[in-house]
Design an enzyme around this catalytic site. Structure first.
Site, mmCIF file in Angstrom:
data_model
loop_
_atom_site.group_PDB
_atom_site.id
_atom_site.type_symbol
_atom_site.label_atom_id
_atom_site.label_comp_id
_atom_site.label_asym_id
_atom_site.label_seq_id
_atom_site.Cartn_x
_atom_site.Cartn_y
_atom_site.Cartn_z
ATOM 1 N N ALA A 66 0.784 -1.307 -0.066
ATOM 2 C CA ALA A 66 -0.012 0.032 0.080
ATOM 3 C C ALA A 66 0.947 1.229 0.042
ATOM 4 O O ALA A 66 2.057 1.188 0.538
ATOM 5 C CB ALA A 66 -0.981 -0.093 1.190
ATOM 6 N N GLY A 112 0.632 -4.943 0.903
ATOM 7 C CA GLY A 112 -0.806 -5.069 0.172
ATOM 8 C C GLY A 112 -0.724 -5.524 -1.315
ATOM 9 O O GLY A 112 -1.426 -6.213 -1.969
ATOM 10 N N GLU A 115 -0.910 -9.262 -0.388
ATOM 11 C CA GLU A 115 -2.444 -9.396 -0.334
ATOM 12 C C GLU A 115 -3.246 -9.494 -1.649
ATOM 13 O O GLU A 115 -4.021 -10.207 -1.675
ATOM 14 C CB GLU A 115 -2.892 -8.432 0.718
ATOM 15 C CG GLU A 115 -2.339 -8.514 2.071
ATOM 16 C CD GLU A 115 -2.493 -7.218 3.082
ATOM 17 O OE1 GLU A 115 -2.263 -6.153 2.656
ATOM 18 O OE2 GLU A 115 -3.197 -7.476 4.183
ATOM 19 N N GLU A 135 4.234 -5.185 7.410
ATOM 20 C CA GLU A 135 3.720 -4.064 8.003
ATOM 21 C C GLU A 135 4.004 -3.909 9.320
ATOM 22 O O GLU A 135 4.023 -2.827 9.801
ATOM 23 C CB GLU A 135 2.113 -4.423 7.829
ATOM 24 C CG GLU A 135 1.355 -4.146 6.566
ATOM 25 C CD GLU A 135 1.447 -5.662 5.551
ATOM 26 O OE1 GLU A 135 2.294 -6.367 5.830
ATOM 27 O OE2 GLU A 135 0.692 -5.245 4.706
#
Ligand code: COA
Length: 260
Positions: A66, A112, A115, A135
């Site tokens: 992200a 992300g 993911e 993270e």
């Protein structure tokens, strides 16, 4: 549709979506997530598109996570909203699409990015790929489904280790863990996913959509996946694809399935 953060190529039933922010290692900002959602939705509704590939532009990254710059100053409320919206628009959305979606991991797939790859129906990787959920090194946890899908794919112990250490695994280790199905040199990634897509496209798109639904049911708490399978199995019998598939077999010819 004007795409600012994606490139879309469509060739013989296969749509390839390139996440296209190579200068930021294809980090997922909110605009990219929205564009992905819109493009995937349109592609899922397009009967001509039978397989979708998601990959990253450039040779270095699939998606490096992200976009950290975008959420660095968020409050708890903003953070929860970011995760909820992202999961709804992209990660859960992909998992439940009727068109098969394959992640072609061409480099870093972190946070992300991993993911996103895990939300796809399955994954292949180039031999330079590196994967992880880093993270906790930033003081947060995976928020786009990583704590749920990583243990589903590689088992709880391995997932715990990868998440706690914020480490990265290489493509071969990912294959040994069952996180990716195939590892190939980067130059062969395109040919590999096209071969897989062509095999998929020989089969009934309706049956494939129902198979996705039945497999996914195994991972939804409170739902009996066997019941979902029985219903979906029965529904297949009233489709044109079933008539065509069985008739073609009995007539010793190749089945010609219609669109989705
Ligand atoms: N969010 C925002 N920007 C990112 C990013 C991310 N997740 N990952 C990389 N970038 C940006 C960098 O800030 C840099 O931008 P700049 O040139 O404007 O400074 C650019 O992409 C290139 O990255 P850089 O770190 O210089 O490349 P590198 O080869 O030295 O390192 C990584 C590659 C993947 C190891 C490193 O970029 C990294 O650790 N990224 C963050 C991974 C992460 O924690 N993801 C989870 C987020 S929840």
């Amino acid at each position: 549709m004007i795409l600012e953060n994606l490139l879309l190529e469509h060739e013989k039933g296969v749509a390839t979506l390139f996440i296209n922010r190579p200068e930021k290692l294809n980090a997922l900002n909110r605009a990219t997530i929205q564009e992905l959602h819109d493009t995937l939705k349109t592609s899922d509704e397009n009967p001509e598109i039978r397989v979708i590939i998601i990959t990253g532009s450039g040779e270095k990254a699939f998606v490096a996570g992200a976009d950290i710059a975008e959420f660095a100053h968020f409050s708890s409320e903003d953070g929860a909203k970011l995760a909820a919206k992202g999961q709804e628009l992209l990660f859960d959305f992909i998992e439940n699409m009727k068109t098969p979606v394959i992640a072609a991991i061409n480099g870093f797939a972190l946070g992300g990015g991993l993911e996103l790859a895990m939300a796809c129906h399955f994954r292949i990787a180039s031999d330079n790929a590196k994967m992880g959920l880093p993270e906790v090194s930033l003081g947060v946890i995976p928020g786009y489904g990583g704590t749920q899908r990583l243990p589903q794919l590689i088992g709880k112990g391995r997932a715990m280790e990868l998440i706690m250490t914020a480490g990265m695994i290489d493509a071969e280790t990912a294959k040994n863990y069952g996180l990716v199905n195939h590892v190939v040199p980067q130059t062969d990634l395109f040919a590999t996913y096209m071969t897989l897509a062509n095999k998929i496209m020989r089969n009934s798109p309706i049956a494939i959509a129902k198979a996705i639904q039945a497999v996914n049911a195994n991972f939804i708490s409170g739902i009996n996946g066997f019941d979902v399978e029985i219903n979906a199995f029965g529904e297949c019998f009233s489709t044109d694809d079933f008539k065509e598939g069985t008739t073609a077999f009995l007539e010793k010819r190749k089945a010609e399935f219609k669109g989705k």
